[in-house]
Motif scaffolding. Structure first.
Motif, PDB file in Angstrom:
ATOM      1  N   ALA A   1       2.579   9.622  -4.724  1.00 24.79           N
ATOM      2  CA  ALA A   1       3.750   8.869  -4.240  1.00 24.79           C
ATOM      3  C   ALA A   1       4.742   9.800  -3.558  1.00 24.79           C
TER       4      ALA A   1
ATOM      5  N   LYS B   1       6.250   9.773   0.208  1.00 24.23           N
ATOM      6  CA  LYS B   1       7.705   9.801   0.421  1.00 24.23           C
ATOM      7  C   LYS B   1       8.088  10.873   1.438  1.00 24.23           C
TER       8      LYS B   1
ATOM      9  N   GLU C   1       4.058   2.503   0.642  1.00 21.64           N
ATOM     10  CA  GLU C   1       2.962   3.223  -0.006  1.00 21.64           C
ATOM     11  C   GLU C   1       3.474   4.011  -1.212  1.00 21.64           C
ATOM     12  N   THR C   2       4.661   4.564  -1.082  1.00 22.50           N
ATOM     13  CA  THR C   2       5.270   5.286  -2.210  1.00 22.50           C
ATOM     14  C   THR C   2       5.414   4.363  -3.408  1.00 22.50           C
ATOM     15  N   LYS C   3       5.928   3.171  -3.165  1.00 24.34           N
ATOM     16  CA  LYS C   3       6.114   2.212  -4.248  1.00 24.34           C
ATOM     17  C   LYS C   3       4.779   1.779  -4.850  1.00 24.34           C
TER      18      LYS C   3
ATOM     19  N   ARG D   1       1.995   3.533  -5.101  1.00 19.58           N
ATOM     20  CA  ARG D   1       1.496   4.600  -5.978  1.00 19.58           C
ATOM     21  C   ARG D   1       2.300   4.660  -7.281  1.00 19.58           C
ATOM     22  N   LEU D   2       3.599   4.490  -7.173  1.00 16.94           N
ATOM     23  CA  LEU D   2       4.435   4.502  -8.379  1.00 16.94           C
ATOM     24  C   LEU D   2       4.098   3.330  -9.292  1.00 16.94           C
TER      25      LEU D   2
END
Length: 421
Positions: free
Chosen positions: A333, A337, A358-360, A362-363
């Motif tokens: 993530a 970012k 995409e960051t969200k 993965r988180l």
């Protein structure tokens, strides 16, 4: 120093190549009780170019005055201000006359262009004169460099050389006009901190945080050397830290200084070649070295990393560690970012917004598998990314680029630490 290692899987199949993720967790010792704090040495390199005129410069000066009042008379402090040339405002040395130092700080006026390298190199010379090793340079700038050294990699070479001499470099990006790639790269190579402050209040808090870390420092020059076993290969170092391949199969990673009770995490993935023999097999040796600040004693800890080679059907039923698995997803993530920050820096809002998504994702995946003690941190990250998405509409791409780069630094390069900076 408390040191812990954890593999995502410690079973590998007989006669089959495999990959394992290895998490190293460090926690610095507490500050010695009733011990005299070692002398701190701080050199501030302050941008006084024309863009700093008004609130930004006055806010920075106010923060520096507060900083001086917090330091002890025995601490070394110096200030270099720069525009298109460098000026030694406060010669580095003990704070025996704080009122005189404060008057000099308040005398700084805005000037012309921005030659960061002139200020930085002059600040380094001042710090070396009084500190030798173990000092910190804090660069405060609000603009893009338009004179002197401009290339991030060239500047990184200078700050890396300073760190090799024991001098840490941190950067504070002030407002929305500075070059986040340059300041972030400088801090990375100098094993320091990179912080974004949107306004004078934020700058004051960031400078205070940097001083907190400096005054609470208990270990310095922390390095991790990974000695990989025969045919073992490094697949990936997830943390964006200065690293150098010293010899085939030997990698050294610089972690910088740690303050009292600070926790840090380093994550990497190794490729383990097929093993013909069953049983325990050593795949790597970790060597953690650092200097204890209070007594200036060097410590070296050696940790063997082993896996258990088992028949394929037994390896097929293995269960991965939730702690390491969630950390891998967390760092994936962070990679997304950073890419989002770079896209926003280019002005590509569409790509930046997609990468925040995409960051969200993965988180969210990390949240599903994380142990309970890791859940609050991941949720806080999700809230932070939600805020970035909102700020994209309110403040624009430049603001979010800096906000996300700051977040990446905290969550990847300085992973595991709390406050101060």
């Amino acid at each position: 120093m408390k040191i812990n290692t954890l593999l995502d899987v410690d079973l590998v199949a007989h006669e089959a190549e495999d990959e394992v993720a290895l998490l190293l967790e460090l926690q610095a010792p507490s500050a010695p009780i009733d011990a005299t704090r070692p002398r701190a040495s701080l050199e501030v390199v302050l941008d006084r170019s024309g863009s700093m005129a008004g609130g930004p410069l006055e806010g920075a000066k106010k923060a520096l005055v507060a900083l001086v009042r917090r330091l002890e008379p025995t601490d070394n402090f110096g200030l270099v201000a720069f525009d298109d040339h460098a000026q030694v405002v406060v010669p580095a040395g003990p704070l025996t006359d704080k009122d005189a130092v404060i008057a000099r700080i308040q005398s700084v006026l805005p000037g012309g262009m921005t030659d960061l390298s002139a200020g930085y190199l002059r600040g380094l010379r001042e710090l070396r004169r009084v500190a030798g090793a173990g000092g910190t340079v804090l660069v405060v700038s609000d603009g893009h460099v338009n004179s002197g050294v401009k290339d991030p990699d060239e500047f990184a070479t200078i700050t890396a050389r300073a760190y090799a001499d024991g001098l840490v470099t941190s950067t504070l990006g002030y407002g929305e006009g500075y070059d986040e790639t340059l300041l972030s790269t400088i801090a990375r190579a100098g094993s320091g901190n990179h912080v974004f402050a949107a306004d004078p209040d934020g700058a004051g808090a960031a400078i205070a945080g940097e001083v907190d870390g400096l005054l609470d420092k208990v270990v310095q020059a922390v390095s991790l050397t990974v000695h990989m076993g025969p045919s073992v290969e490094l697949v990936r170092l997830y943390n964006d830290l200065p690293a150098e391949l010293l010899a085939p199969g030997v990698l050294t990673i610089e972690l910088g200084d740690l303050y009292a009770d600070e926790a840090r995490k380093v994550l990497f993935k190794l490729m383990v070649p097929a093993r013909t023999a069953l049983g325990l097999a050593q795949v790597a040796t970790l060597e953690v070295a650092y200097v204890e600040v209070a007594r200036l004693v060097e410590h070296v800890h050696t940790i063997p990393i082993t896996v258990n080679v088992v028949p394929g059907d037994e390896a097929a039923g293995r269960v991965a560690s939730p702690t390491v698995t969630s950390e891998v997803l967390f760092q994936e993530a962070q990679d997304a970012k950073k890419q989002a920050s770079e896209a926003f820096e280019r002005g590509d809002v569409v790509a930046g917004t997609r990468l925040l998504g995409e960051t969200k994702s993965r988180l969210a995946e990390a949240l599903e598998v994380a142990p309970q003690d890791a859940v609050p941190d991941i949720r806080a990250q999700l809230e932070e990314v939600d805020q970035m998405e909102t700020y994209t509409q309110i403040h624009g791409a430049s603001y979010v680029s800096k906000m996300s780069r700051d977040s990446f630094h905290r969550s990847n390069r300085k992973r595991g630490r709390g406050t101060p900076l």
